[in-house]
Design a protein around this motif. Sequence first.
Motif, PDB file in Angstrom:
ATOM      1  N   TYR A   6     -26.355  -0.024  47.809  1.00 22.82           N
ATOM      2  CA  TYR A   6     -26.503  -1.452  47.528  1.00 22.82           C
ATOM      3  C   TYR A   6     -27.744  -1.720  46.689  1.00 22.82           C
ATOM      4  O   TYR A   6     -27.842  -2.730  46.016  1.00 22.82           O
ATOM      5  N   GLN A   7     -28.730  -0.798  46.725  1.00 21.14           N
ATOM      6  CA  GLN A   7     -29.944  -1.005  45.982  1.00 21.14           C
ATOM      7  C   GLN A   7     -29.644  -1.280  44.507  1.00 21.14           C
ATOM      8  O   GLN A   7     -30.245  -2.143  43.903  1.00 21.14           O
ATOM      9  N   ARG A   8     -28.700  -0.536  43.942  1.00 15.79           N
ATOM     10  CA  ARG A   8     -28.406  -0.740  42.521  1.00 15.79           C
ATOM     11  C   ARG A   8     -27.715  -2.077  42.305  1.00 15.79           C
ATOM     12  O   ARG A   8     -27.677  -2.580  41.195  1.00 15.79           O
ATOM     13  N   ASN A   9     -27.145  -2.653  43.369  1.00 17.26           N
ATOM     14  CA  ASN A   9     -26.414  -3.910  43.241  1.00 17.26           C
ATOM     15  C   ASN A   9     -27.182  -5.099  43.802  1.00 17.26           C
ATOM     16  O   ASN A   9     -26.635  -6.190  43.891  1.00 17.26           O
ATOM     17  N   HIS A  10     -28.425  -4.868  44.211  1.00 21.44           N
ATOM     18  CA  HIS A  10     -29.232  -5.986  44.694  1.00 21.44           C
ATOM     19  C   HIS A  10     -29.577  -6.850  43.493  1.00 21.44           C
ATOM     20  O   HIS A  10     -30.379  -6.465  42.651  1.00 21.44           O
ATOM     21  N   ARG A  11     -28.957  -8.006  43.399  1.00 21.31           N
ATOM     22  CA  ARG A  11     -29.019  -8.762  42.157  1.00 21.31           C
ATOM     23  C   ARG A  11     -29.970  -9.958  42.230  1.00 21.31           C
ATOM     24  O   ARG A  11     -29.998 -10.775  41.314  1.00 21.31           O
ATOM     25  N   TRP A  12     -30.720 -10.100  43.313  1.00 23.20           N
ATOM     26  CA  TRP A  12     -31.713 -11.161  43.348  1.00 23.20           C
ATOM     27  C   TRP A  12     -32.905 -10.759  42.491  1.00 23.20           C
ATOM     28  O   TRP A  12     -33.481  -9.687  42.677  1.00 23.20           O
ATOM     29  N   PRO A  13     -33.341 -11.620  41.574  1.00 20.18           N
ATOM     30  CA  PRO A  13     -34.609 -11.345  40.878  1.00 20.18           C
ATOM     31  C   PRO A  13     -35.768 -11.514  41.848  1.00 20.18           C
ATOM     32  O   PRO A  13     -35.635 -12.151  42.904  1.00 20.18           O
ATOM     33  N   ASP A  14     -36.917 -10.959  41.492  1.00 20.18           N
ATOM     34  CA  ASP A  14     -38.081 -11.038  42.380  1.00 20.18           C
ATOM     35  C   ASP A  14     -38.506 -12.480  42.649  1.00 20.18           C
ATOM     36  O   ASP A  14     -39.069 -12.780  43.712  1.00 20.18           O
ATOM     37  N   SER A  15     -38.223 -13.380  41.718  1.00 18.88           N
ATOM     38  CA  SER A  15     -38.587 -14.782  41.933  1.00 18.88           C
ATOM     39  C   SER A  15     -37.773 -15.382  43.085  1.00 18.88           C
ATOM     40  O   SER A  15     -38.313 -16.147  43.906  1.00 18.88           O
ATOM     41  N   PHE A  16     -36.472 -15.028  43.185  1.00 21.92           N
ATOM     42  CA  PHE A  16     -35.641 -15.479  44.300  1.00 21.92           C
ATOM     43  C   PHE A  16     -36.181 -14.919  45.611  1.00 21.92           C
ATOM     44  O   PHE A  16     -36.308 -15.628  46.614  1.00 21.92           O
ATOM     45  N   SER A  17     -36.445 -13.607  45.585  1.00 18.20           N
ATOM     46  CA  SER A  17     -36.934 -12.942  46.793  1.00 18.20           C
ATOM     47  C   SER A  17     -38.258 -13.548  47.243  1.00 18.20           C
ATOM     48  O   SER A  17     -38.501 -13.729  48.437  1.00 18.20           O
ATOM     49  N   SER A  18     -39.104 -13.863  46.283  1.00 19.82           N
ATOM     50  CA  SER A  18     -40.411 -14.443  46.608  1.00 19.82           C
ATOM     51  C   SER A  18     -40.268 -15.801  47.280  1.00 19.82           C
ATOM     52  O   SER A  18     -40.998 -16.127  48.231  1.00 19.82           O
ATOM     53  N   LYS A  19     -39.302 -16.605  46.790  1.00 16.63           N
ATOM     54  CA  LYS A  19     -39.073 -17.921  47.405  1.00 16.63           C
ATOM     55  C   LYS A  19     -38.630 -17.774  48.859  1.00 16.63           C
ATOM     56  O   LYS A  19     -38.994 -18.589  49.722  1.00 16.63           O
ATOM     57  N   LEU A  20     -37.850 -16.732  49.145  1.00 17.57           N
ATOM     58  CA  LEU A  20     -37.431 -16.479  50.526  1.00 17.57           C
ATOM     59  C   LEU A  20     -38.641 -16.152  51.391  1.00 17.57           C
ATOM     60  O   LEU A  20     -38.786 -16.683  52.503  1.00 17.57           O
ATOM     61  N   ILE A  21     -39.519 -15.287  50.896  1.00 20.13           N
ATOM     62  CA  ILE A  21     -40.727 -14.918  51.652  1.00 20.13           C
ATOM     63  C   ILE A  21     -41.595 -16.151  51.895  1.00 20.13           C
ATOM     64  O   ILE A  21     -42.123 -16.357  53.000  1.00 20.13           O
ATOM     65  N   GLU A  22     -41.700 -17.009  50.880  1.00 17.28           N
ATOM     66  CA  GLU A  22     -42.470 -18.247  51.044  1.00 17.28           C
ATOM     67  C   GLU A  22     -41.850 -19.115  52.137  1.00 17.28           C
ATOM     68  O   GLU A  22     -42.560 -19.681  52.986  1.00 17.28           O
ATOM     69  N   SER A  23     -40.526 -19.231  52.143  1.00 18.46           N
ATOM     70  CA  SER A  23     -39.839 -20.018  53.172  1.00 18.46           C
ATOM     71  C   SER A  23     -40.097 -19.458  54.559  1.00 18.46           C
ATOM     72  O   SER A  23     -40.293 -20.212  55.527  1.00 18.46           O
ATOM     73  N   LEU A  24     -40.119 -18.144  54.684  1.00 17.93           N
ATOM     74  CA  LEU A  24     -40.373 -17.509  55.978  1.00 17.93           C
ATOM     75  C   LEU A  24     -41.799 -17.779  56.447  1.00 17.93           C
ATOM     76  O   LEU A  24     -42.037 -18.063  57.630  1.00 17.93           O
ATOM     77  N   ILE A  25     -42.753 -17.709  55.529  1.00 24.82           N
ATOM     78  CA  ILE A  25     -44.146 -17.991  55.885  1.00 24.82           C
ATOM     79  C   ILE A  25     -44.297 -19.434  56.348  1.00 24.82           C
ATOM     80  O   ILE A  25     -45.009 -19.736  57.316  1.00 24.82           O
ATOM     81  N   LEU A  26     -43.584 -20.351  55.673  1.00 20.34           N
ATOM     82  CA  LEU A  26     -43.702 -21.780  55.981  1.00 20.34           C
ATOM     83  C   LEU A  26     -42.789 -22.210  57.128  1.00 20.34           C
ATOM     84  O   LEU A  26     -42.717 -23.394  57.451  1.00 20.34           O
ATOM     85  N   ASN A  27     -42.070 -21.242  57.717  1.00 21.03           N
ATOM     86  CA  ASN A  27     -41.174 -21.508  58.846  1.00 21.03           C
ATOM     87  C   ASN A  27     -40.025 -22.442  58.477  1.00 21.03           C
ATOM     88  O   ASN A  27     -39.502 -23.182  59.322  1.00 21.03           O
TER      89      ASN A  27
END
Length: 359
Positions: free
Chosen positions: A45-66
């Motif tokens: 799946y690694q080769r098919n992980h199609r989220w750009p780092d900006s999408f992934s970063s927004k998820l991490i931000e959401s997790l930090i902000l609960n």
Amino acid sequence: MLKDQLEAIQQKAKERTVKTQSVEYDLETLVKKIKREVIRLNPDYQRNHRWPDSFSSKLIESLILNIPIPIIYISMDVDVDDEAEDELARYSVIDGQQRLTAIYNFFSGAYALQSLEVLSELNGSYYKDLPPFLIRRLEERTIRCLRIDSTVDTQVKFDIFERLNSGSVKLEAQELRNATCRGPFKDLIKELAKNPVFAEVANLDPESTRIKKMEDEELVLRFFAISHNDGYLDYKGQFKKFLTRKMVEFNKFDDVILKEMRESFVRTMSLVKKHFGSKPFAKYKKPDGEDFTLMSSFNAAVFDAIAYAFSRPNIKNIPDHKNFIKLFADPVFFESVEGSVNDVSKLNNRINKVQEVIR
């Protein structure tokens, strides 16, 4: 009338009812389970992980902000109380693959945060760069998971996966099968998809989106579903389900049969290239009074018919490709590779028409 079908409806509802259990995991535990492959993020799946780092970063931000994020659906492949050779792959992800991959990759230091608006001060920071209180906050943040019982069969699991496929980048059917249909045939598909002759005749650029969407692997499955033991004769409609059913069936085959299938595929693709060149599955049209013109360099419906014909044993009549192209002037054949090509009659028509000239 509906009341006359109540018993059948009740039985079907009983058979298809899915047993689930709601659990919550903190991110530290999730990451550890993924690392040990107790929760399986498909290695391919690694080769098919199609989220750009900006999408992934927004998820991490959401997790930090609960900020609440959607529930993760996981399938229990080995019951927690069952003995197994090891503890690997007890669960596979049904929905939430992109989210879990983004979390795991960040915790593993694979990318730095970017494009954050609320916590813009963290842009450029890797996991190791975060202050201790934010690391603790992330590690202790919990995500709700819905666990699907291990007794659910593969086809039902595929249906669930398809219905819950709610990511911002939708998974293709073969990506769903890749997560739900495990076995030795799945491994064979991956091997054959990398065959250089197949890649050439199927026009598969290594960097193309077709590869990222696992179209290469689906074509290999498609070949066997149609050609192995004349499988196309089993087809009664609903092509996606037909391919899934065949993949489950083939995963039960032993090494002897799988070896024969491997040899058949390699032999067929080599024979196709030898006689029809590097674009054997191209689609052509012939407007009235004009010469044949190329419509596309690869067409899956054309692939079905030609690959099937070349896979037959002891074929003796093989025209050169220039003469074969004349078949596209036949309105029945042309219609069979146009529009809704997975119609049962169209599949039968194109296979029969090609067999009239390749036999």
